[in-house]
Design a protein around this motif. Structure first.
Motif, short mmCIF file in Angstrom:
data_model
loop_
_atom_site.label_atom_id
_atom_site.label_comp_id
_atom_site.label_asym_id
_atom_site.label_seq_id
_atom_site.Cartn_x
_atom_site.Cartn_y
_atom_site.Cartn_z
N THR A 77 -12.22 7.21 6.73
CA THR A 77 -12.15 5.77 6.98
C THR A 77 -13.50 5.16 6.64
OG1 THR A 77 -12.90 5.86 9.26
CG2 THR A 77 -10.55 6.05 8.92
N THR A 78 -13.44 3.96 6.08
CA THR A 78 -14.67 3.24 5.81
C THR A 78 -14.47 1.81 6.28
OG1 THR A 78 -14.00 2.37 3.66
CG2 THR A 78 -15.01 4.54 3.68
N ILE A 130 -11.07 10.61 12.92
CA ILE A 130 -11.15 9.17 12.65
C ILE A 130 -10.48 8.32 13.74
CG2 ILE A 130 -11.23 9.51 10.16
CD1 ILE A 130 -8.23 8.72 10.15
N GLU A 131 -10.05 8.97 14.83
CA GLU A 131 -9.25 8.24 15.82
C GLU A 131 -9.97 7.03 16.41
OE1 GLU A 131 -9.63 11.49 15.78
OE2 GLU A 131 -7.68 12.48 15.94
N ARG A 146 -5.89 9.48 3.58
CA ARG A 146 -5.67 10.85 3.99
C ARG A 146 -5.30 11.62 2.74
NH1 ARG A 146 -2.72 10.85 9.89
NH2 ARG A 146 -4.75 11.32 10.75
N ARG A 151 -12.26 -2.49 4.55
CA ARG A 151 -11.99 -1.28 5.31
C ARG A 151 -10.90 -0.49 4.62
NH1 ARG A 151 -7.95 -3.79 9.89
NH2 ARG A 151 -8.83 -5.79 9.40
N ASN A 152 -10.89 0.78 4.83
CA ASN A 152 -9.84 1.61 4.26
C ASN A 152 -9.69 2.91 5.01
OD1 ASN A 152 -8.05 1.11 1.91
ND2 ASN A 152 -9.90 0.06 1.23
N THR A 153 -8.47 3.40 4.99
CA THR A 153 -8.17 4.70 5.57
C THR A 153 -7.42 5.48 4.52
OG1 THR A 153 -7.88 3.63 7.71
CG2 THR A 153 -7.05 5.87 7.50
N PRO A 184 0.81 -1.23 0.00
CA PRO A 184 0.00 0.00 0.00
C PRO A 184 0.84 1.27 0.00
CG PRO A 184 -0.77 -1.54 1.67
CD PRO A 184 0.54 -2.07 1.16
N MET A 185 2.10 1.16 0.41
CA MET A 185 2.93 2.37 0.48
C MET A 185 3.42 2.84 -0.88
SD MET A 185 5.11 1.90 3.96
CE MET A 185 6.19 3.31 3.71
N HIS A 229 2.40 6.27 -1.52
CA HIS A 229 3.22 7.29 -0.86
C HIS A 229 4.50 7.54 -1.65
CE1 HIS A 229 0.67 5.66 2.39
NE2 HIS A 229 0.66 6.90 2.82
#
Lengths: 207, 409
Positions: free
Chosen positions: B326-327, B371-372, B319, B315-317, B42-43, B46
């Motif tokens: 987030t879902t 989203i914490e 930014r 699920r996903n986050t 996933p990175m 980035h």
């Protein structure tokens, strides 16, 4: 090894643990100076307010296996086996918040932290005050808590205390002195324990 | 004991770690298609953004694991307990893990083989995209899913003009509701993204030297682009299992111990089809954290240490700029099917929360900003237990994890 044990029913919601935690993770280390620092140090323990205004000190459980650790993309979250503590390496953290979705307790925050990353936001969580432990001090939250909601003790002793608390709640049936429902030996044993306890309380029996 | 792991993604790595922790002496062989050492997939988004260095993606193997790279399985013989590979190897195993992951779904457009048209799935592909950046001004992103968004965000951060093409009516339609999708879209548009909905590419145009120059859309519009990314979802890599005796649906069918239908053969990660805790049916949730969990559970079971995997949740986050999203679980349930939805939006604070309930259970959640505590909701969805507090309390941005009552701050 001693750990911070949480007893939410004793929390009065004073939030002194949060202030002490923030101060313990500030540049100066002292509350009076910490409140003037930039970035402002943040607490790593969070006191929640319940539906009736009751407090709940929410602290990292240092789970094993830790869901945040499995979910961490860059491998920044690791376990310090010596201290049984889940830690975040700020130099590896990329602030992606994958751990927010993983933590079932919602104890991770994302901000600049004077201690670990003054320059950029990273994931920040309880580190069991390992820097204080190295100096022979106990975690700041437990040190400052006056109501006994956060105590620093052996988990075994905390579990024993909890078992005793629950046992006392079920002591009512000893007073009922029912007969015929079970073997008479059990009733006799209970009555003996009860009488010897009463003697001990009155100061006349063996302690 | 000889353990063979097909695939060098996170499922394979977590399995190798679990095997090594339980069996210090076992022989572990890992077969990976990619030339790079193991990395956190996933990175790569980035990496495209330029916010991390390539070395930051690298993941270390546990001790004494033999990694065969640039090779892949072409056939599995579960009766003989051997795997044949592309490079002509024949590998014998006692326990086999299929963790071959998923490949990007192709598209029907013409000329997709032009230079600078990429999938975004591997480190090599992102490296190629980064190499194409210096001469590029305009990027085209196909697909409004998570990969599309991450690609678009990466290109924007790199200073390109970006156009995103979405076939459905709003972005992230597989993950979120129209309101959330709209918030994300607005945030990207504020920062220069152009979004076109209800359209797709019919054919790509060449610049005369084999590179992409533009794209003709299904409505006849022609767009200029120097680089294009296709993000239309992924499909499990299962082709090599034909005739192997391993049962395959969309993915490889596995039970709670990540065992397949063939003896001593396990599967984990994007290739595995398990059970979705929110949807209540068999499902492939091709996401990294579930792959990591499944790999660990499979690895333990491969060594005989019993471990159970309860099921997965999408699920996903993400930014993007200053917006966090987030879902989790089933955010877009089918209409008129007994699902109830609670929503709360606070435009002043920029927060939005949508919760989906089925009976007394929470089955889906989407949170925009603050989203914490998303993990508390995920945990509640995954536990499949009745919500232990008034439902409205879950709408507050902070959820008390013990008794599930809201925080004051």
């Amino acid at each position: 090894m001693r750990q911070v044990v949480v007893r939410p029913e004793r929390c009065v919601g004073c939030m002194q643990c949060m202030a002490a935690c923030a101060a313990a993770h500030s540049q100066s280390g002292a509350l009076a100076a910490a409140i003037r620092e930039y970035p402002l140090p943040g607490p790593r323990v969070h006191v929640g307010s319940g539906r009736y205004g009751e407090g709940f000190p929410n602290r990292c459980r240092h789970c094993d296996p830790a869901p945040c650790m499995t979910a961490c993309l860059p491998g920044a979250i690791y376990r310090d086996g010596n201290w049984d503590t889940v830690l975040i390496d700020p130099s590896r953290c990329i602030n992606c918040a994958s751990c927010a979705m993983a933590c079932p307790f919602g104890v991770i925050r994302y901000h600049r932290d004077p201690w670990v990353s003054p320059g950029r936001a990273v994931a920040v969580k309880c580190d069991n005050c390992l820097h204080r432990r190295a100096k022979g001090l106990i975690p700041a939250c437990a040190e400052v808590c006056k109501s006994g909601a956060l105590t620093f003790q052996e988990p075994d002793r905390a579990m024993k205390r909890r078992t005793d608390e629950i046992s006392r709640r079920t002591s009512g049936y000893v007073d009922q002195e029912r007969s015929g429902e079970e073997a008479p030996g059990f009733m006799l044993l209970r009555q003996l324990k009860k009488r010897s306890g009463q003697l001990a309380e009155s100061g006349r029996g063996p302690r | 004991m000889r353990h063979l792991i097909l695939g060098s993604g996170i499922a394979g790595l977590q399995a190798a770690r679990a095997i090594r922790s339980a069996q210090p002496e076992a022989a572990i062989t890992m077969l990976g298609r990619e030339p790079d050492p193991l990395y956190a997939r996933p990175m790569i988004s980035h990496l495209l953004e330029g916010s991390v260095q390539p070395s930051q993606l690298e993941l270390g193997l546990p001790p004494e694991v033999r990694l065969i790279s640039q090779d892949e399985a072409v056939a599995v013989d579960a009766a003989d307990k051997t795997v044949a590979t592309q490079q002509g190897r024949k590998l014998a195993y006692d326990r086999l893990l299929i963790a071959t992951g998923a490949d990007p779904r192709g598209i029907g457009a013409q000329n997709t083989d032009l230079e600078n048209i990429h999938f975004m799935r591997t480190k090599v592909q992102v490296r190629d995209m980064l190499e194409a950046l210096p001469g590029s001004r305009r990027a085209l992103v196909l697909g409004g899913g998570l990969v599309g968004f991450k690609a678009a965000y990466g290109f924007l951060r790199q200073g390109l003009e970006v156009t995103m093409l979405i076939r459905s009516e709003y972005p992230l339609s597989q993950q979120v509701d129209p309101i959330t999708g709209g918030l994300v879209r607005a945030k990207l548009q504020e920062n220069g993204l152009d979004v076109l909905v209800g359209r797709d590419v019919a054919r790509f145009e060449e610049d005369g030297s084999g590179r992409v120059r533009g794209a003709e859309l299904t409505d006849g519009t022609v767009l200029d682009c120097d680089v294009a990314v296709v993000g239309k979802g992924v499909l499990p890599v299962t082709g090599f299992l034909q005739g192997s005796g391993v049962d395959v649906d969309l993915g490889v069918l596995v039970d709670e111990e990540m065992r397949t239908s063939a003896r001593d053969v396990f599967a984990a990660g994007d290739v595995a089809e398990h059970f979705d805790l929110a949807r209540d049916e068999r499902w492939v949730n091709a996401i990294w954290p579930e792959a990591a969990d499944q790999g660990r559970i499979a690895g333990l079971n491969m060594t005989g240490v019993p471990a159970r995997y309860p099921g997965s949740l999408s699920r996903n986050t993400i930014r993007i700029f200053d917006l966090d999203l987030t879902t989790c679980g089933l955010v877009n349930p089918p209409a008129d099917s007994g699902y109830e939805i609670l929503r709360e939006e606070d435009p002043g604070r920029g927060t939005y929360r949508r919760l989906v309930f089925l009976g007394d259970r929470l089955v889906g959640a989407a949170c925009v900003n603050r989203i914490e505590h998303a993990g508390v909701l995920r945990s509640l969805i995954g536990s499949r237990t009745p919500v232990p507090c008034p439902r409205e309390d879950l709408l507050r941005e902070s959820v008390h994890p013990g008794g599930l009552f809201p925080f004051s701050r």
